[in-house]
Design a protein around this motif. Structure first.
Motif, PDB file in Angstrom:
ATOM      1  N   GLU A 196      12.610   1.058 -17.691  1.00 33.73           N
ATOM      2  CA  GLU A 196      11.637   0.776 -16.643  1.00 33.73           C
ATOM      3  C   GLU A 196      12.329   0.670 -15.287  1.00 33.73           C
ATOM      4  O   GLU A 196      13.433   0.162 -15.182  1.00 33.73           O
ATOM      5  N   THR A 197      11.644   1.161 -14.266  1.00 32.12           N
ATOM      6  CA  THR A 197      12.169   1.023 -12.910  1.00 32.12           C
ATOM      7  C   THR A 197      11.744  -0.319 -12.334  1.00 32.12           C
ATOM      8  O   THR A 197      10.657  -0.817 -12.631  1.00 32.12           O
ATOM      9  N   GLY A 198      12.579  -0.905 -11.523  1.00 33.68           N
ATOM     10  CA  GLY A 198      12.282  -2.215 -10.955  1.00 33.68           C
ATOM     11  C   GLY A 198      11.821  -2.135  -9.513  1.00 33.68           C
ATOM     12  O   GLY A 198      11.555  -1.058  -8.975  1.00 33.68           O
ATOM     13  N   ARG A 199      11.737  -3.301  -8.886  1.00 36.91           N
ATOM     14  CA  ARG A 199      11.332  -3.372  -7.479  1.00 36.91           C
ATOM     15  C   ARG A 199      12.574  -3.332  -6.592  1.00 36.91           C
ATOM     16  O   ARG A 199      12.871  -4.279  -5.861  1.00 36.91           O
ATOM     17  N   ASP A 200      13.269  -2.207  -6.675  1.00 33.03           N
ATOM     18  CA  ASP A 200      14.424  -1.997  -5.823  1.00 33.03           C
ATOM     19  C   ASP A 200      14.252  -0.641  -5.135  1.00 33.03           C
ATOM     20  O   ASP A 200      13.265   0.057  -5.353  1.00 33.03           O
ATOM     21  N   LEU A 201      15.231  -0.267  -4.312  1.00 31.10           N
ATOM     22  CA  LEU A 201      15.105   0.981  -3.559  1.00 31.10           C
ATOM     23  C   LEU A 201      14.948   2.186  -4.479  1.00 31.10           C
ATOM     24  O   LEU A 201      14.102   3.060  -4.239  1.00 31.10           O
ATOM     25  N   LYS A 202      15.739   2.222  -5.549  1.00 31.36           N
ATOM     26  CA  LYS A 202      15.661   3.337  -6.492  1.00 31.36           C
ATOM     27  C   LYS A 202      14.285   3.409  -7.145  1.00 31.36           C
ATOM     28  O   LYS A 202      13.699   4.488  -7.299  1.00 31.36           O
ATOM     29  N   GLY A 203      13.756   2.245  -7.516  1.00 28.10           N
ATOM     30  CA  GLY A 203      12.447   2.203  -8.157  1.00 28.10           C
ATOM     31  C   GLY A 203      11.334   2.654  -7.231  1.00 28.10           C
ATOM     32  O   GLY A 203      10.445   3.426  -7.614  1.00 28.10           O
ATOM     33  N   PHE A 204      11.365   2.180  -5.989  1.00 31.47           N
ATOM     34  CA  PHE A 204      10.322   2.568  -5.034  1.00 31.47           C
ATOM     35  C   PHE A 204      10.421   4.047  -4.664  1.00 31.47           C
ATOM     36  O   PHE A 204       9.406   4.714  -4.448  1.00 31.47           O
ATOM     37  N   TRP A 205      11.632   4.569  -4.594  1.00 33.37           N
ATOM     38  CA  TRP A 205      11.806   6.001  -4.323  1.00 33.37           C
ATOM     39  C   TRP A 205      11.209   6.835  -5.450  1.00 33.37           C
ATOM     40  O   TRP A 205      10.516   7.825  -5.205  1.00 33.37           O
ATOM     41  N   HIS A 206      11.479   6.423  -6.688  1.00 35.99           N
ATOM     42  CA  HIS A 206      10.940   7.131  -7.853  1.00 35.99           C
ATOM     43  C   HIS A 206       9.412   7.109  -7.838  1.00 35.99           C
ATOM     44  O   HIS A 206       8.765   8.144  -8.024  1.00 35.99           O
ATOM     45  N   ARG A 207       8.839   5.939  -7.593  1.00 37.92           N
ATOM     46  CA  ARG A 207       7.376   5.836  -7.623  1.00 37.92           C
ATOM     47  C   ARG A 207       6.734   6.562  -6.440  1.00 37.92           C
ATOM     48  O   ARG A 207       5.612   7.053  -6.536  1.00 37.92           O
ATOM     49  N   GLY A 208       7.456   6.628  -5.308  1.00 33.77           N
ATOM     50  CA  GLY A 208       6.935   7.377  -4.169  1.00 33.77           C
ATOM     51  C   GLY A 208       6.821   8.861  -4.491  1.00 33.77           C
ATOM     52  O   GLY A 208       5.809   9.511  -4.190  1.00 33.77           O
ATOM     53  N   ARG A 209       7.860   9.406  -5.122  1.00 36.83           N
ATOM     54  CA  ARG A 209       7.819  10.815  -5.540  1.00 36.83           C
ATOM     55  C   ARG A 209       6.733  11.021  -6.589  1.00 36.83           C
ATOM     56  O   ARG A 209       6.018  12.016  -6.563  1.00 36.83           O
ATOM     57  N   GLN A 210       6.631  10.080  -7.511  1.00 38.61           N
ATOM     58  CA  GLN A 210       5.618  10.177  -8.566  1.00 38.61           C
ATOM     59  C   GLN A 210       4.212  10.203  -7.958  1.00 38.61           C
ATOM     60  O   GLN A 210       3.356  10.999  -8.379  1.00 38.61           O
ATOM     61  N   PHE A 211       3.973   9.349  -6.958  1.00 43.01           N
ATOM     62  CA  PHE A 211       2.661   9.292  -6.310  1.00 43.01           C
ATOM     63  C   PHE A 211       2.323  10.644  -5.680  1.00 43.01           C
ATOM     64  O   PHE A 211       1.206  11.153  -5.832  1.00 43.01           O
ATOM     65  N   CYS A 212       3.287  11.235  -4.989  1.00 43.34           N
ATOM     66  CA  CYS A 212       3.055  12.530  -4.337  1.00 43.34           C
ATOM     67  C   CYS A 212       2.762  13.627  -5.359  1.00 43.34           C
ATOM     68  O   CYS A 212       1.875  14.459  -5.150  1.00 43.34           O
ATOM     69  N   HIS A 213       3.509  13.623  -6.464  1.00 38.75           N
ATOM     70  CA  HIS A 213       3.304  14.650  -7.492  1.00 38.75           C
ATOM     71  C   HIS A 213       1.927  14.511  -8.140  1.00 38.75           C
ATOM     72  O   HIS A 213       1.242  15.507  -8.385  1.00 38.75           O
ATOM     73  N   VAL A 214       1.523  13.277  -8.435  1.00 41.29           N
ATOM     74  CA  VAL A 214       0.208  13.050  -9.040  1.00 41.29           C
ATOM     75  C   VAL A 214      -0.898  13.465  -8.069  1.00 41.29           C
ATOM     76  O   VAL A 214      -1.882  14.111  -8.460  1.00 41.29           O
ATOM     77  N   ALA A 215      -0.733  13.109  -6.807  1.00 42.49           N
ATOM     78  CA  ALA A 215      -1.731  13.478  -5.801  1.00 42.49           C
ATOM     79  C   ALA A 215      -1.867  14.995  -5.695  1.00 42.49           C
ATOM     80  O   ALA A 215      -2.980  15.525  -5.552  1.00 42.49           O
TER      81      ALA A 215
END
Length: 224
Positions: A196-215
């Motif tokens: 699982e990714t956490g609430r750190d820079l790496k985690g937020f970067w991953h989820r940001g890319r994920q959000f864009c791909h899903v959108a």
């Protein structure tokens, strides 16, 4: 080809920590006839450890992402039932048997793993919320785990869904395609865990890319 022949297809990138246990746990399931790991140009020992655990390994020439790895692997398997699983499940990969049962029994065309609550706080639910609302908007289907990559489907479903979307939008894309095509999609509760990714820079970067791909996948669904 037997309609009941089951092949597990696992895209993997730098999963040496978990891939051996993932493959071994799947190999212990009597229903599984073959395990295929698509190594997405890992820089660690993913390929070697997967092969040592009993998987057939397909190596990508360059890192191309999950969707591309799945497309490559799906072109090189012979099965009536296909399991799509992540490489970081470890010993909890054995829970995939609960996903298999409804498909083998003809009760569902595709099953999706519904994970237990995360062990630690990750993001704020934005990606999951977008995926859930998008799937409901386009198909009417309510999902608790819209981003789950742990799925089992018939060959008929897979052939209808190919090619898989690129990037992190692959799961949302294939769910929308499957429901629109008239297939029965069923969520199944499992006790799987994964990295699982956490609430750190790496985690937020991953989820940001994920959000864009899903959108992007949802935007494309609007014109299909």
């Amino acid at each position: 080809m037997s309609l009941k022949r089951v092949v597990a297809l696992i895209p993997a990138f730098n999963e040496e920590k978990y891939i051996g246990a993932t493959v071994a746990s799947l190999a212990a399931l009597p229903e599984v006839n073959e395990i295929v790991v698509v190594d997405d140009a890992s820089t660690d020992r993913t390929a070697q450890l997967a092969a040592a655990a009993g998987a057939r390994v397909i190596s990508m020439p360059r890192n191309s992402g999950k969707g591309a790895a799945l497309n490559r692997g799906s072109a090189d398997i012979n099965a009536g039932v296909i399991m799509l699983l992540d490489g970081d499940l470890g010993e909890t990969a054995r829970e995939a048997r609960w996903l298999l049962e409804p498909v083998l029994a003809g009760q569902a065309d595709m099953t999706v793993a519904r994970f237990p609550p995360p062990r630690r706080k990750g993001g704020f639910g934005l990606v999951k919320g977008l995926a859930r609302k998008g799937i409901k908007f386009y198909t009417g289907l309510e999902m608790q785990s819209p981003l789950s990559g742990q799925r089992v489907m018939t060959r008929q479903v897979m052939e209808k869904l190919l090619p898989f979307a690129s990037g992190y939008g692959v799961e949302v894309g294939l769910t929308i395609k499957a429901v629109r095509a008239g297939f029965k999609v069923l969520e199944v509760p499992v006790q799987m865990t994964h990295a699982e990714t956490g609430r750190d820079l790496k985690g937020f970067w991953h989820r940001g890319r994920q959000f864009c791909h899903v959108a992007l996948v949802l935007a494309r669904a609007a014109v299909k």
